[in-house]
Structure formats: structure tokens, C-alpha cells
Design a protein around this motif. Sequence first.
Motif, PDB file in Angstrom:
ATOM      1  N   PRO A  99     -15.822 -74.166  -1.808  1.00  0.00           N
ATOM      2  CA  PRO A  99     -16.483 -72.849  -1.845  1.00  0.00           C
ATOM      3  C   PRO A  99     -15.769 -71.946  -2.845  1.00  0.00           C
ATOM      4  O   PRO A  99     -14.593 -72.137  -3.162  1.00  0.00           O
ATOM      5  CB  PRO A  99     -16.324 -72.339  -0.410  1.00  0.00           C
ATOM      6  CG  PRO A  99     -15.115 -73.056   0.105  1.00  0.00           C
ATOM      7  CD  PRO A  99     -15.111 -74.398  -0.543  1.00  0.00           C
ATOM      8  N   LYS A 100     -16.487 -70.955  -3.342  1.00  0.00           N
ATOM      9  CA  LYS A 100     -15.877 -70.026  -4.302  1.00  0.00           C
ATOM     10  C   LYS A 100     -14.793 -69.215  -3.594  1.00  0.00           C
ATOM     11  O   LYS A 100     -15.073 -68.476  -2.665  1.00  0.00           O
ATOM     12  CB  LYS A 100     -16.942 -69.094  -4.881  1.00  0.00           C
ATOM     13  CG  LYS A 100     -17.960 -69.793  -5.768  1.00  0.00           C
ATOM     14  CD  LYS A 100     -18.943 -68.793  -6.367  1.00  0.00           C
ATOM     15  CE  LYS A 100     -19.959 -69.475  -7.262  1.00  0.00           C
ATOM     16  NZ  LYS A 100     -20.921 -68.510  -7.854  1.00  0.00           N
ATOM     17  N   SER A 101     -13.576 -69.376  -4.048  1.00  0.00           N
ATOM     18  CA  SER A 101     -12.449 -68.638  -3.483  1.00  0.00           C
ATOM     19  C   SER A 101     -11.358 -68.542  -4.530  1.00  0.00           C
ATOM     20  O   SER A 101     -11.469 -69.098  -5.620  1.00  0.00           O
ATOM     21  CB  SER A 101     -11.920 -69.341  -2.222  1.00  0.00           C
ATOM     22  OG  SER A 101     -11.395 -70.607  -2.557  1.00  0.00           O
ATOM     23  N   ARG A 102     -10.269 -67.855  -4.226  1.00  0.00           N
ATOM     24  CA  ARG A 102      -9.226 -67.626  -5.222  1.00  0.00           C
ATOM     25  C   ARG A 102      -8.456 -68.891  -5.571  1.00  0.00           C
ATOM     26  O   ARG A 102      -7.752 -68.919  -6.578  1.00  0.00           O
ATOM     27  CB  ARG A 102      -8.256 -66.555  -4.721  1.00  0.00           C
ATOM     28  CG  ARG A 102      -7.491 -66.931  -3.467  1.00  0.00           C
ATOM     29  CD  ARG A 102      -6.589 -65.801  -3.022  1.00  0.00           C
ATOM     30  NE  ARG A 102      -5.831 -66.152  -1.828  1.00  0.00           N
ATOM     31  CZ  ARG A 102      -4.669 -66.773  -1.865  1.00  0.00           C
ATOM     32  NH1 ARG A 102      -4.150 -67.118  -3.006  1.00  0.00           N
ATOM     33  NH2 ARG A 102      -4.030 -67.058  -0.740  1.00  0.00           N
ATOM     34  N   ASP A 103      -8.553 -69.935  -4.742  1.00  0.00           N
ATOM     35  CA  ASP A 103      -7.843 -71.174  -5.062  1.00  0.00           C
ATOM     36  C   ASP A 103      -8.785 -72.306  -5.461  1.00  0.00           C
ATOM     37  O   ASP A 103      -8.397 -73.471  -5.465  1.00  0.00           O
ATOM     38  CB  ASP A 103      -6.967 -71.612  -3.879  1.00  0.00           C
ATOM     39  CG  ASP A 103      -7.788 -71.975  -2.651  1.00  0.00           C
ATOM     40  OD1 ASP A 103      -8.976 -71.584  -2.604  1.00  0.00           O
ATOM     41  OD2 ASP A 103      -7.251 -72.645  -1.754  1.00  0.00           O
ATOM     42  N   SER A 104     -10.050 -71.973  -5.774  1.00  0.00           N
ATOM     43  CA  SER A 104     -10.996 -73.023  -6.169  1.00  0.00           C
ATOM     44  C   SER A 104     -11.209 -73.040  -7.684  1.00  0.00           C
ATOM     45  O   SER A 104     -12.183 -73.595  -8.155  1.00  0.00           O
ATOM     46  CB  SER A 104     -12.334 -72.827  -5.454  1.00  0.00           C
ATOM     47  OG  SER A 104     -12.915 -71.583  -5.796  1.00  0.00           O
ATOM     48  N   TYR A 105     -10.285 -72.423  -8.430  1.00  0.00           N
ATOM     49  CA  TYR A 105     -10.341 -72.423  -9.881  1.00  0.00           C
ATOM     50  C   TYR A 105      -9.195 -73.260 -10.440  1.00  0.00           C
ATOM     51  O   TYR A 105      -8.196 -73.508  -9.764  1.00  0.00           O
ATOM     52  CB  TYR A 105     -10.207 -71.000 -10.440  1.00  0.00           C
ATOM     53  CG  TYR A 105     -11.390 -70.111 -10.186  1.00  0.00           C
ATOM     54  CD1 TYR A 105     -12.440 -70.045 -11.094  1.00  0.00           C
ATOM     55  CD2 TYR A 105     -11.460 -69.318  -9.043  1.00  0.00           C
ATOM     56  CE1 TYR A 105     -13.524 -69.210 -10.874  1.00  0.00           C
ATOM     57  CE2 TYR A 105     -12.535 -68.484  -8.810  1.00  0.00           C
ATOM     58  CZ  TYR A 105     -13.564 -68.431  -9.733  1.00  0.00           C
ATOM     59  OH  TYR A 105     -14.632 -67.616  -9.516  1.00  0.00           O
ATOM     60  N   TYR A 106      -9.357 -73.670 -11.685  1.00  0.00           N
ATOM     61  CA  TYR A 106      -8.241 -74.261 -12.406  1.00  0.00           C
ATOM     62  C   TYR A 106      -8.228 -73.686 -13.821  1.00  0.00           C
ATOM     63  O   TYR A 106      -9.224 -73.147 -14.294  1.00  0.00           O
ATOM     64  CB  TYR A 106      -8.346 -75.789 -12.453  1.00  0.00           C
ATOM     65  CG  TYR A 106      -9.389 -76.342 -13.385  1.00  0.00           C
ATOM     66  CD1 TYR A 106      -9.046 -76.828 -14.649  1.00  0.00           C
ATOM     67  CD2 TYR A 106     -10.734 -76.393 -13.015  1.00  0.00           C
ATOM     68  CE1 TYR A 106     -10.006 -77.332 -15.512  1.00  0.00           C
ATOM     69  CE2 TYR A 106     -11.696 -76.898 -13.866  1.00  0.00           C
ATOM     70  CZ  TYR A 106     -11.322 -77.371 -15.112  1.00  0.00           C
ATOM     71  OH  TYR A 106     -12.275 -77.870 -15.969  1.00  0.00           O
ATOM     72  N   PHE A 107      -7.098 -73.783 -14.482  1.00  0.00           N
ATOM     73  CA  PHE A 107      -6.943 -73.241 -15.828  1.00  0.00           C
ATOM     74  C   PHE A 107      -7.139 -74.337 -16.867  1.00  0.00           C
ATOM     75  O   PHE A 107      -6.514 -75.403 -16.789  1.00  0.00           O
ATOM     76  CB  PHE A 107      -5.553 -72.626 -16.009  1.00  0.00           C
ATOM     77  CG  PHE A 107      -5.370 -71.335 -15.282  1.00  0.00           C
ATOM     78  CD1 PHE A 107      -5.844 -70.154 -15.825  1.00  0.00           C
ATOM     79  CD2 PHE A 107      -4.724 -71.303 -14.057  1.00  0.00           C
ATOM     80  CE1 PHE A 107      -5.684 -68.954 -15.152  1.00  0.00           C
ATOM     81  CE2 PHE A 107      -4.551 -70.104 -13.382  1.00  0.00           C
ATOM     82  CZ  PHE A 107      -5.036 -68.929 -13.929  1.00  0.00           C
ATOM     83  N   LYS A 108      -7.997 -74.059 -17.846  1.00  0.00           N
ATOM     84  CA  LYS A 108      -8.147 -74.960 -18.971  1.00  0.00           C
ATOM     85  C   LYS A 108      -7.026 -74.697 -19.972  1.00  0.00           C
ATOM     86  O   LYS A 108      -6.378 -73.653 -19.937  1.00  0.00           O
ATOM     87  CB  LYS A 108      -9.512 -74.739 -19.642  1.00  0.00           C
ATOM     88  CG  LYS A 108     -10.690 -75.139 -18.778  1.00  0.00           C
ATOM     89  CD  LYS A 108     -11.993 -74.934 -19.533  1.00  0.00           C
ATOM     90  CE  LYS A 108     -13.187 -75.407 -18.718  1.00  0.00           C
ATOM     91  NZ  LYS A 108     -14.467 -75.220 -19.444  1.00  0.00           N
ATOM     92  N   PRO A 109      -6.774 -75.625 -20.901  1.00  0.00           N
ATOM     93  CA  PRO A 109      -5.779 -75.347 -21.948  1.00  0.00           C
ATOM     94  C   PRO A 109      -6.168 -74.088 -22.718  1.00  0.00           C
ATOM     95  O   PRO A 109      -7.357 -73.832 -22.946  1.00  0.00           O
ATOM     96  CB  PRO A 109      -5.855 -76.588 -22.852  1.00  0.00           C
ATOM     97  CG  PRO A 109      -6.418 -77.658 -21.994  1.00  0.00           C
ATOM     98  CD  PRO A 109      -7.338 -76.976 -21.022  1.00  0.00           C
ATOM     99  N   PRO A 110      -5.197 -73.275 -23.130  1.00  0.00           N
ATOM    100  CA  PRO A 110      -5.521 -72.000 -23.785  1.00  0.00           C
ATOM    101  C   PRO A 110      -6.387 -72.146 -25.034  1.00  0.00           C
ATOM    102  O   PRO A 110      -7.151 -71.243 -25.359  1.00  0.00           O
ATOM    103  CB  PRO A 110      -4.141 -71.434 -24.133  1.00  0.00           C
ATOM    104  CG  PRO A 110      -3.214 -72.067 -23.157  1.00  0.00           C
ATOM    105  CD  PRO A 110      -3.761 -73.428 -22.901  1.00  0.00           C
ATOM    106  N   ASP A 111      -6.263 -73.243 -25.748  1.00  0.00           N
ATOM    107  CA  ASP A 111      -6.987 -73.394 -27.010  1.00  0.00           C
ATOM    108  C   ASP A 111      -8.262 -74.230 -26.875  1.00  0.00           C
ATOM    109  O   ASP A 111      -8.816 -74.668 -27.881  1.00  0.00           O
ATOM    110  CB  ASP A 111      -6.077 -74.016 -28.065  1.00  0.00           C
ATOM    111  CG  ASP A 111      -4.964 -73.079 -28.468  1.00  0.00           C
ATOM    112  OD1 ASP A 111      -5.282 -71.926 -28.804  1.00  0.00           O
ATOM    113  OD2 ASP A 111      -3.795 -73.469 -28.413  1.00  0.00           O
TER     114      ASP A 111
END
Length: 498
Positions: A99-111
Motif C-alpha cells: 500500500p502507499k506509505s512512507r516505506d513503500s518507496y525506493y530511491f533510483k540512482p540520481p542520474d
Amino acid sequence: KLADKSLLRAPVFGISHRLKGWDSYRLFYQKDITRYVESKLIEYKENPKNKDYAYILGRHDCYYIVEHVELKGLGYTWSLKAFMDIEPEKSFIDINLFPKSRDSYYFKPPDLIDIPTFQDKHEGIPQLLASDNYCEAIFELTEVFNDPTAKSVLLIAPPGSGKEKLAESAFHCRDNGRSKTEGTFVATSLAGLDAEEATRLLFSCKDDTSLDEINTTQKKANGLVFKALGGALFIDEIDKTDKSVRSMLLRLLENGEITIPETSRILNIKKNAPLYIFAGSLNRSLMFQESPPDFWTRITHIIEVAHPLGIDDIEKSKKVVKDYLWMFWCIHVKDFMKTKGITKSSSNNDLTKPLNDLYLNLYKFLINYTTVNFVTDILSEEIAGRGKPLVSIRTLRSIVARSMFKFVDALLYSKFDTDSIEIYKKSKLLNTNKKDKQPDAHTLNSHLWFEQLKEMINNQDKWKHREDKKVAALEYSVIEDLRSAIRLGIALATINFR
């Protein structure tokens, strides 16, 4: 989807080319920039003649908003607003699982950015713009696509450097004024095909198909040349192609004529010819020795791509390598989890729920910023320690795949009860039976386990100051076991490249 983001493109007169930059779409994830762009859009809609509207441009180390654009005689003037600290783009891990929450994201490489297409059923092409050499190649190839006099281009690049993706992204960012028809990007490789097979693949056409039908529909044409009319045809391994095929391509480059295989029929496609992109890995002098020599002289543009990892500055080289490793790690984690058949926890019965929850928590742990940063730091240091990392991008992907496998293996499948990970689990994270105070091996809380692992990774430097030396030593052993697993993955992936 990119089509839903209402993005503005860079000006057609080529500000982005002057900066040798790239349209940066992740800027729309920055709140301050989003507000700025929205206000400019409102101003522009109220007064379309006002050229003081925002364009977004980007380069992998600095980003700009172009404003106050004015026509001055035959040219333009403008001012730039620069943004140096750009956050990595955040994406949902998996909208179908979490579910959409603050821990359901991940970071892609900056570039990592998406090169847009704005075509139906096409969401864009991911490109990692970490390497200056790669950015320079994109810039040069985009210039060719926007040059109406360009008929063909030879792309000379190291093996495994992403020649096809490079060409496709440049195609979708072109000024679409080359042709009256909406052409497509068609890619193939002729390596391993004999002359007859290659000729049929490129030039075959049904007997009852007229040239008008080919130009308008492109549906009845079998050959890839016909399918690419008005667009671009990418042919890889041109240096390994039979010389008779290059002779037929020479005829095509000279006057746009095609002799249909096994017939006497000749079609001329000069008016709507695609841009021909020939790619190979041999250096220029060796490639031009392949016959016929006239084929190479008929190519209008030549671009030589330096190795994306061929960077003299060691620290900068490490950063570029880490960006590639970061991208591949996220890709492999997602692919790995697809094979496990996991579902949303609430849809599982009592029998499958514990294992399903374990994999859900493993998924979040593997793609979390702390874990990815930990793994890619180790990988980039190891690769840099083996000398100048002139391995192919394909080899980096293989390294990540093997390292991820060994990392997960160490996390989930300890070989002995005396392994550090097993001892730590039993001492810290197993629930306790109220009667005999003994750990119950069937009630492992996987969420707490992976949270504890992340905390251990974050606090590595604090262990030496811990008062409880036994616990600190055990934590150190757990992290070292994970480090060893990652290094073993590198060794297994590179054993054939030594």
C-alpha cells in the motif's frame, strides 16, 4: 506515465544542445521547482505570446531552468537558474504488493532519467547519465537525428556499452521534421546470419504490395527496411555482416533502391528512407578494411563512443560505477521477487502467510536505500581495487546478479547453526516461549529482523565504542559475513574475464 506529467520540452532551437545537457524530467519531483514551473505555466496560458515561460533542462551534475527567453534578431537570449542539489527520484516499490506509505518507496540512482517518447503505449526509455563519455555520445547522436542532411551514421562503441538503447533514446528525442510520416525505431543484428537470411530479413516484400501502400501503412511489408520508413533502422554488428549484404546496403545508401530478394522487382524508397544506424565494436581502422570499401565512405556521419567507464579520475570513476551498480541492483531485486510469486499479505492463508511475509519484508530490505548503498559501496570499491574498471556494462550487470544471489543466500540459508547470522537471530530476534524461556524457531519476526539488520549497517562505525564488546563482535561478524557474500559474487561473475 510520462505522458501524464504534462512536461515541457526543451526549445527546438537547441538550448539543451548548447549546454550539452539533457531534458531533466525528475526535476518535476522537486517541490520548489514544481511550484515554479506551475506558476510559469499559468502565466503562459494567460498570455501565450509571452516567452518568459519555463523550460526544464538537465545535465547529470547540474540542472537549469531557462527563463526570460527573448528573440534577438536571428538568435535568442536567455538567463539560467541553476539547481545543484537534486534529490534522487522516488518510485513505488510495487504498487500491487505494498500500500502507499512512507516505506513503500525506493530511491533510483540520481542520474537515472526516463527519455520520453509521448507515444501511445510507450512509457519512455530509462537512461543512466552518470558517465560524461556516454552523455557526449547521446549529444552527438541527437545532433545527427536532428540534422535533415543526415542519411546514415556509424556508431563505433565498446561491446556491452548499450549501443541500441543509446540510439533508441536519441531517436525519441529528435525533432520529428525529417519525414512526413510517423516512423518507428526498428533494431536488429545480422551477426550469425548468412547472406540469404540477412537479405530476406532486411529487404523482403510481398509481391502485391505497392510502394504507396508501404509508405502509408507499412503493414504489408516484411523487410525491416520497409518497417522503418520515415523512422530509423538500427543494424548491429555491421562489421560481422556478410560483405554481399553490405554491398546491397551500399546500393541503398547511394540511390535508395532495393532489389526484392528472389525477384526482379526494384523499389525506390529515397523519399521516405529511414535514418540508417550501423553499429559495431571494431576500431575504425580495422572496420574499414572490411569490404566493400565504398560502403564505409557512403556513410554520412561517424560517432566513436568512448568507454563509459574509461574515466581517469579514480573517485569520479567509482561514482559512475556505483550508479550503474545501483541501477542494476534495483532491476535484479525486482526481477528476483517476481519469481517468488508473492502476493499482498492479507490475501494469504495461515499456511503460506509466514513465508509470504518473509519475502515481502526481504523485498523492502533489499531495495531500501541503506541496503543498496551498503552493497554498491562494497562492489564499487572491489571493482576499483582491481585496477581501472574497463569492464563492459554487461559485466557490471552480471556482477550485481551474482552478488545479489550470494547476498540473499547468506541472509536466508545459513549452512550451520554456528554461523553468525543464526546466532544473532537466536539471541536477539526470536520470540520467547513464556513457559521455558527458550526461543521458538517458528516465530521469527522477519520485519524486526530486517529492521535490525538495517540498524546494524547504519551503525557500523559505532561498534568499536560499544560497551558490550560481545554484542559488538557478533554484529561485526554478521556484517562481515554479508560483505564476504557480496565479494564472492564478484569473484564468481568475473572468473571468466580474468
